[in-house]
Design a protein around this motif. Sequence first.
Motif, PDB file in Angstrom:
ATOM      1  N   GLY A 220       5.855   3.864   4.129  1.00 17.78           N
ATOM      2  CA  GLY A 220       6.513   4.844   2.955  1.00 17.78           C
ATOM      3  C   GLY A 220       7.475   3.933   2.351  1.00 17.78           C
ATOM      4  O   GLY A 220       7.158   2.988   1.941  1.00 17.78           O
ATOM      5  N   LYS A 221       8.705   4.715   2.777  1.00 14.11           N
ATOM      6  CA  LYS A 221      10.116   3.556   1.591  1.00 14.11           C
ATOM      7  C   LYS A 221       9.250   3.010  -0.331  1.00 14.11           C
ATOM      8  O   LYS A 221       9.897   2.427  -0.470  1.00 14.11           O
ATOM      9  CB  LYS A 221      10.499   2.141   1.541  1.00 14.11           C
ATOM     10  N   GLY A 222       8.720   4.342   0.009  1.00 14.68           N
ATOM     11  CA  GLY A 222       7.964   4.215  -1.780  1.00 14.68           C
ATOM     12  C   GLY A 222       6.560   3.622  -1.596  1.00 14.68           C
ATOM     13  O   GLY A 222       6.508   3.598  -3.131  1.00 14.68           O
ATOM     14  N   PHE A 223       5.980   2.954  -1.141  1.00 15.99           N
ATOM     15  CA  PHE A 223       5.548   1.923  -1.382  1.00 15.99           C
ATOM     16  C   PHE A 223       3.247   2.880  -1.235  1.00 15.99           C
ATOM     17  O   PHE A 223       3.390   4.032  -0.819  1.00 15.99           O
ATOM     18  CB  PHE A 223       5.333   0.721   0.054  1.00 15.99           C
ATOM     19  N   LEU A 224       3.001   1.973  -1.880  1.00 16.78           N
ATOM     20  CA  LEU A 224       1.717   2.958  -2.460  1.00 16.78           C
ATOM     21  C   LEU A 224      -0.087   2.114  -1.904  1.00 16.78           C
ATOM     22  O   LEU A 224      -0.636   1.867  -1.880  1.00 16.78           O
ATOM     23  CB  LEU A 224       1.071   3.867  -3.814  1.00 16.78           C
ATOM     24  N   ALA A 225       0.855   0.832  -0.873  1.00 13.76           N
ATOM     25  CA  ALA A 225      -0.041  -0.369  -1.413  1.00 13.76           C
ATOM     26  C   ALA A 225      -1.271   0.405  -0.272  1.00 13.76           C
ATOM     27  O   ALA A 225      -2.832  -0.191  -0.085  1.00 13.76           O
ATOM     28  CB  ALA A 225       0.480  -1.495  -1.135  1.00 13.76           C
ATOM     29  N   ALA A 226      -1.141   1.099   0.296  1.00 14.89           N
ATOM     30  CA  ALA A 226      -2.091   2.142   1.409  1.00 14.89           C
ATOM     31  C   ALA A 226      -2.580   3.091   1.012  1.00 14.89           C
ATOM     32  O   ALA A 226      -3.495   3.632   1.747  1.00 14.89           O
ATOM     33  CB  ALA A 226      -1.009   2.579   2.684  1.00 14.89           C
ATOM     34  N   HIS A 227      -2.819   3.138   0.078  1.00 13.36           N
ATOM     35  CA  HIS A 227      -3.145   4.080  -0.943  1.00 13.36           C
ATOM     36  C   HIS A 227      -4.703   3.583  -0.668  1.00 13.36           C
ATOM     37  O   HIS A 227      -5.059   2.908  -1.104  1.00 13.36           O
ATOM     38  CB  HIS A 227      -3.086   4.680  -2.022  1.00 13.36           C
ATOM     39  N   GLY A 228      -5.310   4.721  -0.155  1.00 12.46           N
ATOM     40  CA  GLY A 228      -6.772   4.399  -0.076  1.00 12.46           C
ATOM     41  C   GLY A 228      -7.776   3.144   0.793  1.00 12.46           C
ATOM     42  O   GLY A 228      -8.872   3.428   0.835  1.00 12.46           O
ATOM     43  N   LEU A 229      -6.683   3.144   1.690  1.00 10.31           N
ATOM     44  CA  LEU A 229      -6.721   2.403   2.549  1.00 10.31           C
ATOM     45  C   LEU A 229      -6.436   1.709   4.374  1.00 10.31           C
ATOM     46  O   LEU A 229      -6.378   1.071   4.922  1.00 10.31           O
ATOM     47  CB  LEU A 229      -6.001   0.728   2.366  1.00 10.31           C
ATOM     48  N   LEU A 230      -6.439   3.620   3.992  1.00 11.07           N
ATOM     49  CA  LEU A 230      -5.328   3.526   5.530  1.00 11.07           C
ATOM     50  C   LEU A 230      -6.523   3.019   6.535  1.00 11.07           C
ATOM     51  O   LEU A 230      -7.661   3.566   6.686  1.00 11.07           O
ATOM     52  CB  LEU A 230      -4.886   5.005   6.023  1.00 11.07           C
ATOM     53  N   GLY A 231      -6.131   2.599   7.696  1.00  8.91           N
ATOM     54  CA  GLY A 231      -7.181   2.237   8.930  1.00  8.91           C
ATOM     55  C   GLY A 231      -7.756   0.981   8.523  1.00  8.91           C
ATOM     56  O   GLY A 231      -8.664   0.266   9.224  1.00  8.91           O
ATOM     57  N   GLN A 232      -8.240   0.375   7.590  1.00  6.35           N
ATOM     58  CA  GLN A 232      -8.489  -0.782   7.343  1.00  6.35           C
ATOM     59  C   GLN A 232      -8.233  -2.153   7.586  1.00  6.35           C
ATOM     60  O   GLN A 232      -7.301  -1.979   7.877  1.00  6.35           O
ATOM     61  CB  GLN A 232      -8.696  -0.683   5.387  1.00  6.35           C
ATOM     62  N   ASP A 233      -8.375  -3.521   7.664  1.00  2.63           N
ATOM     63  CA  ASP A 233      -7.959  -4.189   8.355  1.00  2.63           C
ATOM     64  C   ASP A 233      -7.145  -4.522   7.303  1.00  2.63           C
ATOM     65  O   ASP A 233      -7.384  -5.378   6.457  1.00  2.63           O
ATOM     66  CB  ASP A 233      -9.200  -5.224   8.758  1.00  2.63           C
ATOM     67  N   LEU A 234      -5.120  -5.094   7.668  1.00  2.00           N
ATOM     68  CA  LEU A 234      -4.843  -5.843   7.172  1.00  2.00           C
ATOM     69  C   LEU A 234      -4.795  -7.646   7.001  1.00  2.00           C
ATOM     70  O   LEU A 234      -4.952  -7.695   5.372  1.00  2.00           O
ATOM     71  CB  LEU A 234      -2.916  -5.683   7.491  1.00  2.00           C
ATOM     72  N   GLY A 235      -4.925  -8.257   7.856  1.00  2.00           N
ATOM     73  CA  GLY A 235      -5.610  -9.614   7.447  1.00  2.00           C
ATOM     74  C   GLY A 235      -7.329  -9.507   6.345  1.00  2.00           C
ATOM     75  O   GLY A 235      -6.740 -10.703   5.474  1.00  2.00           O
ATOM     76  N   ASP A 236      -8.169  -8.526   6.811  1.00  2.00           N
ATOM     77  CA  ASP A 236      -8.905  -8.621   6.163  1.00  2.00           C
ATOM     78  C   ASP A 236      -8.446  -8.654   4.468  1.00  2.00           C
ATOM     79  O   ASP A 236      -8.794  -9.392   3.486  1.00  2.00           O
ATOM     80  CB  ASP A 236      -9.607  -7.801   5.843  1.00  2.00           C
ATOM     81  N   LEU A 237      -7.645  -7.793   4.205  1.00  6.21           N
ATOM     82  CA  LEU A 237      -7.511  -6.929   2.463  1.00  6.21           C
ATOM     83  C   LEU A 237      -6.612  -8.419   2.192  1.00  6.21           C
ATOM     84  O   LEU A 237      -6.456  -8.522   0.767  1.00  6.21           O
ATOM     85  CB  LEU A 237      -6.557  -5.850   2.953  1.00  6.21           C
ATOM     86  N   ILE A 238      -5.819  -9.161   2.869  1.00  8.39           N
ATOM     87  CA  ILE A 238      -4.833  -9.900   2.487  1.00  8.39           C
ATOM     88  C   ILE A 238      -5.753 -11.028   1.931  1.00  8.39           C
ATOM     89  O   ILE A 238      -5.806 -11.899   1.078  1.00  8.39           O
ATOM     90  CB  ILE A 238      -4.051 -10.298   3.020  1.00  8.39           C
ATOM     91  N   GLN A 239      -6.465 -11.314   2.749  1.00  9.93           N
ATOM     92  CA  GLN A 239      -7.622 -12.625   2.735  1.00  9.93           C
ATOM     93  C   GLN A 239      -8.565 -12.425   1.761  1.00  9.93           C
ATOM     94  O   GLN A 239      -9.052 -13.149   0.820  1.00  9.93           O
ATOM     95  CB  GLN A 239      -8.571 -12.903   4.411  1.00  9.93           C
TER      96      GLN A 239
END
Length: 530
Positions: A220-239
């Motif tokens: 939300g709030k205008g962020f597009l970071a989850a675009h195409g990544l919904l359901g993927q692991d946040l820790g792994d994405l940052i790592q």
Amino acid sequence: MQPFIAAMQKVRQAFLAAIIKSFLRTKHVLQTILNIWISPSIIKGENVEAEPSTQEVRKLGAPEFVEVVNKAFHGLVGRKRLVALSDGLRKQFLESMFDNPQCMLPSYNHQLPSGDEQGTFLALDVGGSTFRVGLIELSGRKSGDEECKILKRSTFKIDKTVKQLKGVLFFDWMAERIGEVLAGQAEGHDMSDAPLSMGLAWSFPIEQTSLRSGLLQGMGKGFLAAHGLLGQDLGDLIQDSCSKRGLNVQVDAIVNDSSATLLSKAYLDSTTRFALILGTGVNAAVHLPVHTFSPSKFGIRPPEWHDSAKHVIVNTELSMFGSGILPSTQWDELLLSVHPDPTFQPLEHFVGGGYLGEIVRLVLVEGIRTAGLFGGVVPPNLREKYSLDTETLSRIESDRSPDLSTAQAVFMSRHPTTIPPTPTDLHTLRLIAAHVTHRAAGIIAAGVHALWQLRNEAESILPQESSHTLVAYNGSVLENYPGFKVACQKHLDTLVEASGGTKGSIELMYAEESSLLGAAIAGAVASLDG
């Protein structure tokens, strides 16, 4: 002849009586018409009896109006009412510990820090408008040195351009900022070959699957970071983004803001069992025994977690409680009548910094229109919803000068009007704001007291035997609004004594830099435990 004259006189008298009676009826009709003409509420079809307090106010002057406001808000947070509210909230907490998927959510953090954790840790804090990175050195409570030291800290603005970074590009941007903070840190500090433990305070929804993992959801709030990544692991994405840049770091913990606040203060003081956030919104965390929850609340967790977890840090989502039991006024009902989602976060509507200013605005506008405040003229932009913010009220209440010159300058700069408010007008505005925030402080105290009693019952602790307990707090309202924290503490003391406890058993304590320190401490606990 005499009988004839007598008969004529009776006819004349009857005729005159009929005329007078008719005239009286006509006068009554005219008066009725006149009453309708001067009563717009009847013309509009409003139910005059539906809002007796409003009708009463319209007959009052400014001082009497303020007294009505005083009674409306202060009368709702007396001792008996707050005890009843606390009991009602505790009942709702208990119900949510069994079958509510939105509230009383057990985190994966089942250990509070021992206070012996030492080392250098990286902390990340991702909010709606800023990304903060801190390098934190923990020395432990018994070291004799400063227990927590921020070696380096940087704040990066998340502007529109950053928000529009899609998918992994946003996490690559985060990794680049992390690299900037870590650059040159080897000098003066022993950065071993082991990866630097990293904790993350994440202010957006995730479906947490372990202490260091969570499935990414829409931000939300205008962020597009989850675009195409919904359901993927946040820790792994940052790592992964950090590894691409060659950064020798390791994600060990992901926490929300309330958990981070509790952890940050618990590292410094072992009596900390609660955390309270009150800024634009409101939330709280509490450390509770695992056995008090329905097994379904934990979802699917590995057996090792259940084997080791005796207690757990709980994200209460406090804002969502209070439906049907909160102390409401006609102005609250007016606010909710035009709210797009009036039932979603009941408690936040009464106490959050995003709403306190609006409640005051609704009261003030009624006072201007019906009791002659501000010369009877509503400043143009005060006719707009949410145009009076809580920060403005905070600055006005902070002005203790006799002429309130600072308060007037603040008000006029934000709400220009052809008739500047007099010192009396501003004093009245301050009183209205004080009444509204006094009630908010009472409601917050009732919520904390309810959690305190819930924990005491879960641990089989009698109120009179309850030891001194800290509530770590932060957030703009508790930190900055004049007198709010003090009023909240007084309400808490009253509630504790009413339930058989000792005054001061619950103490509100400011948690400085809680998001960064809490994230680092979460990472420390996780890495040392692992």
